[in-house]
Design a protein around this motif. Structure first.
Motif, PDB file in Angstrom:
ATOM      1  N   UNK A 138      -2.474  -6.689   4.191  1.00  0.00           N
ATOM      2  CA  UNK A 138      -1.184  -6.222   3.683  1.00  0.00           C
ATOM      3  C   UNK A 138      -1.368  -4.918   2.914  1.00  0.00           C
ATOM      4  N   UNK A 139      -2.406  -4.853   2.117  1.00  0.00           N
ATOM      5  CA  UNK A 139      -2.682  -3.671   1.311  1.00  0.00           C
ATOM      6  C   UNK A 139      -2.912  -2.456   2.211  1.00  0.00           C
ATOM      7  N   UNK A 143      -0.701   1.064   2.795  1.00  0.00           N
ATOM      8  CA  UNK A 143      -1.334   2.361   2.587  1.00  0.00           C
ATOM      9  C   UNK A 143      -0.866   3.407   3.589  1.00  0.00           C
ATOM     10  N   UNK A 144      -0.511   2.959   4.777  1.00  0.00           N
ATOM     11  CA  UNK A 144      -0.116   3.893   5.827  1.00  0.00           C
ATOM     12  C   UNK A 144       1.203   4.591   5.521  1.00  0.00           C
ATOM     13  N   UNK A 145       2.016   4.008   4.637  1.00  0.00           N
ATOM     14  CA  UNK A 145       3.347   4.549   4.386  1.00  0.00           C
ATOM     15  C   UNK A 145       3.553   5.015   2.950  1.00  0.00           C
ATOM     16  N   UNK A 146       2.726   4.553   2.042  1.00  0.00           N
ATOM     17  CA  UNK A 146       2.937   4.852   0.618  1.00  0.00           C
ATOM     18  C   UNK A 146       1.662   5.431   0.043  1.00  0.00           C
ATOM     19  N   UNK A 147       1.769   6.533  -0.666  1.00  0.00           N
ATOM     20  CA  UNK A 147       0.589   7.194  -1.238  1.00  0.00           C
ATOM     21  C   UNK A 147       0.269   6.718  -2.647  1.00  0.00           C
ATOM     22  N   UNK A 182       2.713   1.780  -6.667  1.00  0.00           N
ATOM     23  CA  UNK A 182       3.858   1.267  -5.908  1.00  0.00           C
ATOM     24  C   UNK A 182       3.404   0.263  -4.851  1.00  0.00           C
ATOM     25  N   UNK A 183       2.234   0.501  -4.258  1.00  0.00           N
ATOM     26  CA  UNK A 183       1.698  -0.452  -3.275  1.00  0.00           C
ATOM     27  C   UNK A 183       1.476  -1.810  -3.932  1.00  0.00           C
ATOM     28  N   UNK A 184       0.919  -1.799  -5.138  1.00  0.00           N
ATOM     29  CA  UNK A 184       0.691  -3.057  -5.862  1.00  0.00           C
ATOM     30  C   UNK A 184       2.018  -3.752  -6.147  1.00  0.00           C
ATOM     31  N   UNK A 185       3.031  -2.974  -6.551  1.00  0.00           N
ATOM     32  CA  UNK A 185       4.341  -3.552  -6.840  1.00  0.00           C
ATOM     33  C   UNK A 185       4.938  -4.197  -5.590  1.00  0.00           C
TER      34      UNK A 185
END
Length: 596
Positions: free
Chosen positions: A343-344, A348-352, A356-359
């Motif tokens: 999932x992580x 990563x492919x869409x969010x830098x 925010x990825x953790x959220x």
């Protein structure tokens, strides 16, 4: 929060503390320069003059041991720069080109001052030949786009030939070792390869840097093992059988040697810590034995791996080599490997922004576990509906706490309420909770990734640097930990306002645990404390939304129907055992009073 939930929280907290103390071992700043594909970067120095003297080791056998004759050469590609010396024909330094230390310095996995590799063998007449005593002649060539560097040293009518090859865009250095024409000179016993590594601090948290540094190995029989990471006393292990690979793991980077053909005949591993030495966080020592038949018959094929501790990268290097990324043990590792990491990496492919990825990761996990959370809220609603009956029991038996508990259990049985219904759903989410404690401090994806005031989500955030050290807390204030603690205390207060069976000491305990974690988690990875803060915020939203679906009137009607149905039913199962235990405790208390 009722008594059953508080009991569940106590068990969860106890398990978490045990896990933390006994089982947790705690934007990559890219280099701006780009280099072409692997090339030899050093210019040859003038040829060394003939030695003034030679050491006669055996008839027709002499070694060039001239001091000062060594040259340094380089194999380099987009990822790493490897320094090799003609003295011994060995690797002396490795620099990670796309990474920096936390302090902004070039990241050397090791160098000539902090590490030493060497190989030795014995001759038939009992003498020991060390490669580091020999001056090798170097020659370069190209092979399928990779630069090859060959070191040759003539010995007793034969030669030692070491060939290194570094492909472009790789972290693996291929290594071939051959003893040509020395079958009658070399004793029929394994060669010995040694690697001594004085590990230096590269990350913000010296303690975590030290505790994540160890030696891992994998036996040809399929067993993977490692030296204890957090031990402050010397650790040793001698392999009982052939070894497929061994690796020095440096928190987020790894230096390993893999046997491609015949496994190493054996291995011995050692680590030592000198807490008074602030320059060397741990000394690692590996000894591997190479089958003599392999190197005398031209089959001594090996690979070095010098690179980041990235799970997706390491899993293709060798069997179980991805174990160098510690993701927890048993079920927790399974959760991280097959749930959290995929999932992580997808996000990563869409969010830098990794914050925010953790959220988003929290949000997805909360959505998946919502059915379990709903069961917990539903149990709270039942306890709330039963509050008038429980208040009556308290008023009737207020001076006898054991009697209150005993009658409360009977009440639960009458209305068909399980005392574990509130904590079991929470216990089922424990694997995710424990998995996160291993994921965040070990994920190189978070290394030096900044978010808000945190400079590195894989380490603690420093909102305020204290001029002194506080035992059990540290010399800094982690704002994410404060936010997590404040939100947890608010959740506890809100829950206690509507509790049904929570009594004085239990209420005090419910506030105590968040305070304990304020100290315990102050030096944990910022990504972890940010994760739990976001989790608390989403939990507030879930509670508000769930209340719209939980109708107290319908619950009351259901409980009244259960009361009629269970009118003559005796408690069974765990409720019966709890009731009997409370009755026995009451009898012992009464007996003690009579004796006094």
């Amino acid at each position: 929060m009722d008594r059953n939930q508080a009991t569940g929280l106590f068990l969860i907290s106890a398990l978490l503390l045990v896990y933390l103390f006994f089982f947790s071992p705690k934007t990559d700043e890219k280099a701006t320069g780009k280099t072409p594909a692997a090339t030899t970067a050093a210019t040859k120095a003038p040829a060394a003059t003939a030695p003034a003297s030679v050491a006669a080791l055996a008839p027709e056998m002499a070694l060039d041991t001239t001091a000062g004759a060594a040259q340094d050469l380089h194999l380099t590609n987009e990822n790493i720069d490897i320094t090799l010396s003609t003295r011994g024909g060995r690797v002396t330094a490795v620099r990670m080109k796309n990474y920096k230390t936390f302090f902004g310095q070039p990241l050397d996995l090791f160098d000539a001052k902090t590490a030493r590799m060497d190989t030795r063998f014995r001759t038939v007449d009992g003498k020991t030949i060390k490669f580091s005593d020999l001056n090798f002649q170097a020659a370069t060539s190209q092979d399928s786009g990779a630069t090859k560097l060959t070191f040759t040293a003539p010995v007793a009518g034969g030669s030692i030939v070491q060939t290194y090859s570094l492909p472009a865009n790789s972290f693996e250095l291929k290594y071939d070792l051959r003893l040509n024409g020395l079958e009658r000179t070399v004793a029929q016993e394994p060669l010995t390869f040694t690697f001594v590594d004085q590990v230096r601090q590269t990350e913000q948290d010296l303690q975590q840097n030290r505790n994540h540094t160890t030696i891992n190995h994998y036996l040809a029989a399929g067993d993977q093992g490692s030296l204890a990471e957090a031990s402050e006393t010397p650790e040793e292990y001698k392999a009982a059988g052939p070894v497929k690979w061994a690796a020095h793991k440096h928190d987020f980077f790894v230096a390993g040697l893999i046997a491609d053909q015949q496994p190493f005949a054996g291995g011995a591993f050692n680590s030592t810590v000198n807490l008074a030495d602030s320059t060397t966080i741990k000394t690692l020592s590996t000894m591997l034995t190479l089958p003599v038949a392999e190197v005398t018959q031209g089959r001594g094929q090996y690979r070095f791996f010098f690179g980041p501790n990235s799970f997706n990268l390491l899993k293709s290097v060798a069997p179980e080599f991805d174990r160098n990324v510690y993701l927890g043990w048993g079920l927790f590792r399974w959760v991280n490997r097959f749930v959290v990491l995929p999932v992580f990496h997808f996000l990563e492919q869409f969010i830098s922004s990794y914050g925010l990825i953790i959220a988003l990761l929290v949000l997805l996990i909360k959505l998946v576990t919502w059915p379990l959370t709903y069961k917990t809220y539903e149990s709270q609603a039942r306890m709330k509906v039963l509050k008038p009956e429980i208040d009556e029991l308290k008023a009737k038996h207020g001076d006898d706490s054991t009697k209150v508990q005993q009658e409360t259990m009977k009440l639960y049985s009458t209305f068909g309420v399980s005392p574990l219904s509130g904590c079991v759903p929470t216990l089922l989410t424990l694997p995710i909770l424990f998995a996160m404690f291993q994921f965040f401090p070990n994920a190189i994806e978070l290394r030096q990734q900044s978010f808000l005031w945190a400079k590195d989500l894989s380490s603690y955030d420093v909102f305020v640097k204290l001029p002194f050290y506080v035992k059990w807390y540290g010399d800094h204030v982690s704002m994410f930990t404060l936010m997590m603690t404040a939100s947890t205390l608010l959740m506890t207060w809100q829950s206690n306002q509507t509790n049904t069976a929570m009594q004085g000491p239990m209420k005090t305990y419910s506030y105590l645990m968040p305070i304990i974690f304020l100290f315990v988690l102050n030096s944990f990875a910022a990504g972890l404390t940010w994760y739990y803060f976001v989790s608390n915020v989403i939990t507030f939203a879930q509670q508000a939304l769930t209340k719209a679906f939980v109708d107290d009137t319908k619950i009351r009607a259901q409980l009244d129907a259960n009361k009629i149905k269970n009118k003559d039913k005796k408690p069974g199962g765990i409720q019966n055992r709890i009731a009997e235990a409370m009755k026995a405790a009451q009898e012992r208390e009464a007996q003690a009073k009579r004796k006094s």
